[in-house]
Motif scaffolding. Sequence first.
Motif, short mmCIF file in Angstrom:
data_model
loop_
_atom_site.label_atom_id
_atom_site.label_comp_id
_atom_site.label_asym_id
_atom_site.label_seq_id
_atom_site.Cartn_x
_atom_site.Cartn_y
_atom_site.Cartn_z
N ILE A 36 14.63 117.47 28.69
CA ILE A 36 13.94 116.54 29.60
C ILE A 36 12.74 115.91 28.89
O ILE A 36 12.50 114.70 28.96
N ILE A 37 11.97 116.75 28.18
CA ILE A 37 10.80 116.24 27.45
C ILE A 37 11.25 115.30 26.33
O ILE A 37 10.65 114.23 26.11
N ALA A 38 12.32 115.69 25.62
CA ALA A 38 12.84 114.82 24.55
C ALA A 38 13.30 113.49 25.11
O ALA A 38 13.09 112.43 24.49
N ASN A 39 13.93 113.51 26.29
CA ASN A 39 14.37 112.28 26.94
C ASN A 39 13.18 111.37 27.24
O ASN A 39 13.24 110.15 27.02
N ALA A 40 12.09 111.97 27.73
CA ALA A 40 10.89 111.17 28.03
C ALA A 40 10.29 110.56 26.76
O ALA A 40 9.84 109.41 26.77
N ILE A 41 10.29 111.33 25.67
CA ILE A 41 9.75 110.82 24.41
C ILE A 41 10.59 109.65 23.90
O ILE A 41 10.06 108.63 23.42
N ILE A 42 11.91 109.78 24.01
CA ILE A 42 12.79 108.71 23.54
C ILE A 42 12.59 107.44 24.36
O ILE A 42 12.56 106.33 23.83
N VAL A 43 12.43 107.59 25.68
CA VAL A 43 12.17 106.43 26.53
C VAL A 43 10.86 105.78 26.12
O VAL A 43 10.74 104.55 26.09
N GLY A 44 9.85 106.59 25.79
CA GLY A 44 8.58 106.04 25.34
C GLY A 44 8.70 105.30 24.02
O GLY A 44 8.13 104.23 23.83
N LEU A 45 9.48 105.87 23.08
CA LEU A 45 9.69 105.22 21.79
C LEU A 45 10.46 103.91 21.95
O LEU A 45 10.28 102.96 21.18
N HIS A 46 11.31 103.87 22.99
CA HIS A 46 12.12 102.67 23.22
C HIS A 46 11.27 101.47 23.64
O HIS A 46 11.72 100.33 23.57
N THR A 47 10.02 101.74 24.08
CA THR A 47 9.15 100.63 24.48
C THR A 47 8.63 99.86 23.28
O THR A 47 8.15 98.73 23.42
N SER A 48 8.67 100.47 22.09
CA SER A 48 8.24 99.79 20.87
C SER A 48 9.32 98.83 20.41
O SER A 48 10.47 99.23 20.17
N ARG A 49 8.97 97.57 20.26
CA ARG A 49 9.96 96.58 19.84
C ARG A 49 10.44 96.86 18.41
O ARG A 49 11.62 96.70 18.10
N THR A 50 9.51 97.31 17.55
CA THR A 50 9.89 97.59 16.17
C THR A 50 10.90 98.72 16.10
O THR A 50 11.96 98.61 15.45
N LEU A 51 10.60 99.83 16.80
CA LEU A 51 11.52 100.97 16.80
C LEU A 51 12.81 100.64 17.53
O LEU A 51 13.89 101.10 17.14
N SER A 52 12.70 99.84 18.60
CA SER A 52 13.89 99.48 19.36
C SER A 52 14.85 98.63 18.53
O SER A 52 16.08 98.80 18.61
N GLU A 53 14.30 97.73 17.73
CA GLU A 53 15.15 96.90 16.88
C GLU A 53 15.79 97.71 15.75
O GLU A 53 16.93 97.45 15.36
#
Length: 281
Positions: A36-53
């Motif tokens: 659950i915590i890992a899922n929240a961290i991934i969702v947070g990382l997904h907000t970064s356009r650089t990391l998302s791309e």
Amino acid sequence: MNSTGNSGLSDSAFFIRYAKKVVEAKIFNSAITFIIIANAIIVGLHTSRTLSESYGELFERVNQVILYIFIAEAILKILAHFPRIEKYFRNGWNVFDFSIIAFSLLTSFVELATVARMLRLLRLLRLASALPELGIIVSTLIRSFPSMFNIALLISIIFYVYGVAGCFLFRDADPDSWGTLGYSLLTLFRIVTLEGWTEIMDTSMDTHGWSWIYYVSFIVVGTFVVVNLFVAAVVNNLDEVKRERLIDARHPPSNIEVMEELARTQEALARLQARLEEKDL
């Protein structure tokens, strides 16, 4: 013949017992909490356009794996309650978990990326079901809503009375704070937070030397009394939730649980008898 009957009962209850052992295991709950915590961290990382791309496709694959894990968890919990599956849905947190999984599956078939990401973020709320103590606190807050509504109604009346009085008394001395009823209510909200209220009082006291009575009385009533009422309501409901949890823990076992325990006892006795016979030989 008795041995055959016991074997049939053992085979039919094997998966249920296995599911219960897995669901009740501490390592299982710890693993779910970590996911659950890992899922929240991934969702947070997904907000970064650089990391998302750069890693957007990887994030999506990891989210799918996490969803499959949550589905497996729900299946195990339902199997652990078999054949009384309704007991699974009597737990509000189980219904919440099941709803998130259902909506997540629905968004997998429909292109709703924003909704899907919000649902992934809602999975973080599952920490309340994964951590028992946190679940007790959330249950207490939910149960406290009716009492808090009555207290909020009381403080609304107090705010209105003091707001109207402040508007009439101080609007000429401090129109920015007391010029209208809306400004008066906002000023009272600022005062009740105990942030910069002395500056507002000093401005009023330049014109009305007795105005300290108004401010001190409002702080005593609006802050100390009402806040203590909120605390009392939460503590009272917390005691009730803990009492109910204790009663549930002492609840007598169901017939199926008795039968399963009897089957385990019979298996242990059969193994013990086999060992004794081997020693005699």
